[in-house]
Design an enzyme around this catalytic site. Structure first.
Site: not given
Ligand code: IVH
Length: 709
Positions: A51, A55, A105, A139, A141, A143, A250, A314, A338, A432, A435, A450, A456
């Protein structure tokens, strides 16, 4: 973009000693290098630098931009926020696989109220009586990443990633090495069976893999999901096989025969075929039951060997699922509940302005990088100037931030007690930053925009990125980097110019990174898009508020691009056009305003016409053209008994009808349920055919549709 390791050396020359040309060259290479690290970090691959090193790149970039404001690039890392699209589709070594049924989804819910709304909405759509039983399965979710497995005669023949839902990557060779996935199914199975589920990695395996990678100087993954995705997408399938990937089944894709009448039975059948199905699933008849499952799964979360990010509900009955269908890319019959966002404390080091596709100036907080729920966060969106004022956010403030899933991190609140007095208020610019044109904020709006339009560079760049994106023109090989380059070279100033890139073939061959093969591929990809469906075309224009669903409504309404351009020409009678637009079911007044202001802008209108001169816009495919209502304008009123009005409208649309909100001389049918009021009277006056519920059901009963969408 494939992350091509290049030799990059961070320069330290004092900006004062740089010429414009040197500074421009260094800004270009910084932009490319930072974008490359962003892709490594956010994409499925993994960070190559610490990191702190990252940076330093960003700081150098900012230093140069401060010294040479005129050279700030449209793709400057200072304007980027969140994750760029995953590099998945562009790694190149996987073929494409078209899904026989789209991979959907899920819509998200966050609070108990959202769940109540979901259950109410579903029951209402199905027109269920208060005492009618409708069960839901809850059920976890998982990941990971979803994968579709196709079995023919019980043998695995193809495995594909989700991709854009319609087309994914063919990962069959890699999946064949995953022990957790059955290659031959047990028992009696339909000839064709597509099983979908989540490929994931257990947390222990993820940690062990990272430790091993670190030892061997390999890439370290940010979280188990990235590790699973990276492990699947290996050139050498034996590597995938060594990674100990797991799979929970599933859901269902194409099948040649019914397996089950309910989701619950389907899960049982899957176990019988040899799949692993998650044991924490349960069935409940109401919201309370679902919320109890949510709590129970939430309590189990920490002790599970794998990551989950919520609970999926579901509706159990498959016939209900079919009736409910889908909106855009998510089923009406399911919802992801979630888990709450994860929070952390950090400091705001700067506030920058990002200019979006529609010219919106969005403030972005640059943060001291901090790990939130396993992901390093260094930016947070501040939404708009009111938000900064409302939360009294100052540069140098200590703040609480949160992130939920892939959502851009947000600032929850300032920790005012920690202020030292050295914090500085942020002055929102009225020009802006890209531009220099005026950035104005209309009365009553939260956003400052803008006024430069496509003049732009930031708007042009963002607009073109949208234009070529997956759901729009979907031009492979024309990504942010190429667009930026072609804009800089002056080859593209409007979308139509993309289709003339062939005229720069020779010059392109002189550019770094463009071989004969890649140029031929790019031009072929562009050529293959010279014909495009009308809904996609409209969506690609990037009209404010016009997403895919609205684009489709407009396409179905006008039927032909010619018709639409004629109706919306800048000289048209705006009041009449507005009235016509709001007549379209699901288009409201604000949306109509935005559509009109887009086409009413003579420059933009001209740009669309130029584009139409080089591409052919195909009329929208009607969902069905042989049904008794296809092409007809229908209005629904009153309450129906056998189905809700929402279901009836969805049904009519799937049969090719246009559903309108009010009765006019153009209406073909009015379906009038019980207690139909003024609309029925008006239809009678105008001599329009009025159908009662029985006649409506009769009309559509023989017209079958494909409910899979
Ligand atoms: S069902 C039509 N069930 O969540 C139903 N999805 O945010 C489609 N996911 O793309 C998905 N666990 O990758 C379903 N138990 C579960 C799931 C699940 C994880 C993922 C899946 C999907 C994503 C949507």
């Amino acid at each position: 973009m494939p992350a091509k390791p290049t030799q990059f050396t961070l320069q330290t020359t004092d900006p004062e000693n740089l010429s414009d040309a040197e500074a421009a060259a260094e800004l270009a290479s910084l932009a490319a290098e930072i974008a490359r690290h962003d892709a490594l970090y956010h994409g499925d691959d993994n960070p190559e630098v610490t990191d702190a090193e990252y940076d330093r790149l960003v700081a150098r970039n900012r230093l140069l931009e401060a010294a040479f404001p005129a050279l700030i690039r449209a793709d400057s890392p200072s304007f980027r926020v969140g994750s760029p699209p995953s590099s998945a589709a562009s790694t190149g070594h996987f073929g494409k696989a078209r899904h026989a049924r789209p991979m959907l989804s899920l819509n998200n819910g966050f609070s108990p109220d959202d769940i109540t709304d979901f259950v109410t909405r579903v029951r209402k759509f199905l027109s269920l009586a208060d005492d009618a039983l409708a069960e839901f399965v809850a059920e976890p979710k998982i990941d990971g990443l979803s994968v579709s497995l196709r079995y023919e005669a019980g043998r695995l023949v193809q495995a594909a990633t989700r991709g854009d839902g319609a087309v994914g990557e063919d990962v069959t060779a890699n999946i064949e090495r995953v022990d957790a996935i059955p290659k031959t199914l047990l028992g009696t199975v339909p000839d064709i069976l597509e099983v979908r589920g989540e490929l994931y990695m257990n947390r222990d395996d993820f940690l062990a893999l990272n430790a091993q990678q670190q030892d061997q100087g390999g890439r370290v993954f940010a979280n188990p999901r990235n590790a699973a995705a990276g492990s699947l997408r290996q050139k050498d399938a034996t590597v995938t096989g060594d990674r100990n990937l797991q799979f929970f089944a599933y859901s269902m894709g194409e099948t040649s025969a019914e397996i089950a009448a309910t989701h619950w039975e389907f899960l049982t059948a899957l176990r019988g075929f040899g799949f692993v199905v998650n044991d924490l699933s349960s069935k409940s008849p109401d919201v309370d039951g679902l919320l109890q499952s949510y709590d129970a799964i939430g309590r189990a979360r920490a002790s599970l060997p794998y990551d989950i990010d919520g609970v999926v509900y579901k509706i159990d009955r498959h016939d209900y699922q079919a009736r409910l269908g889908q909106v855009a890319r998510a089923p009406r019959w399911a919802l992801a509940h979630k888990f709450p966002a994860e929070q952390a404390e950090t400091t705001i080091s700067a506030i920058d302005i990002q200019v979006g596709r529609t010219g919106a100036l969005t403030p972005v907080a640059r943060l001291q990088p901090i790990s939130v729920g396993g992901v390093i966060v260094s930016n947070a969106t501040l939404h708009n100037e009111d938000e900064i004022r409302r939360k009294d956010i100052r540069i140098g403030d200590k703040v609480v931030i949160q992130r939920a899933g892939d959502v851009i991190p947000q600032i929850v609140r300032v920790i005012a007690e920690s202020r030292s007095g050295n914090e500085t208020a942020f002055v929102f610019p009225d020009r802006c930053p890209i531009c220099g044109n005026d950035a104005t904020r209309p009365d009553g709006e939260a956003v400052r925009r803008c006024s430069g339009g496509l003049k732009c560079a930031a708007q042009l760049f963002e607009g073109l990125k949208h234009f070529v994106s997956r759901d729009a023109f979907d031009i492979e090989g024309l990504g942010a980097r190429q667009i930026e380059q072609f804009i800089t070279l002056g080859w593209i100033t409007t979308p139509a110019d993309i289709f003339a890139l062939g005229s720069h073939r020779d010059a392109m061959a002189e550019l770094d990174g463009y071989g004969a093969v890649s140029i031929a591929k790019l031009l072929a990809a562009i050529d293959s898009r010279r014909q495009i469906g009308m809904a996609r075309f409209i969506y690609s224009l990037g009209i404010r508020q016009v997403g895919q669903a609205t684009a489709r409504l407009l396409a179905l309404h006008y039927g032909q691009m010619d018709q639409m351009m004629l109706a919306l020409n800048p000289q048209a009678d705006l009041t009449a056009v507005h009235a016509e637009l709001v007549e379209i079911d699901q288009i409201g007044a604000a949306m109509a305003d935005d559509i009109i202001s887009f086409f009413g802008n003579a420059d933009l209108y001209q740009i669309v016409q130029q584009l139409r001169a080089v591409v052919t816009v195909l009329p929208p495919e009607r969902p069905a053209n042989d049904s008794p209502v296809s092409g007809k304008i229908m209005v629904f009123t009153g309450s129906l008994d056998k189905m809700s009005r929402a279901e009836a409208k969805a049904k009519a649309e799937s049969l090719g009808a246009k559903v309108s909100g009010s009765v006019s001389a153009k209406t073909d049918f009015l379906v009038a349920g019980a207690d139909a009021g003024s609309k029925a009277r008006k239809a009678a006056e105008l001599g329009i055919t009025v159908l009662d519920e029985a006649a409506w059901l009769d009309l559509v009963s023989n017209a079958g549709t494909d409910s899979s969408g």
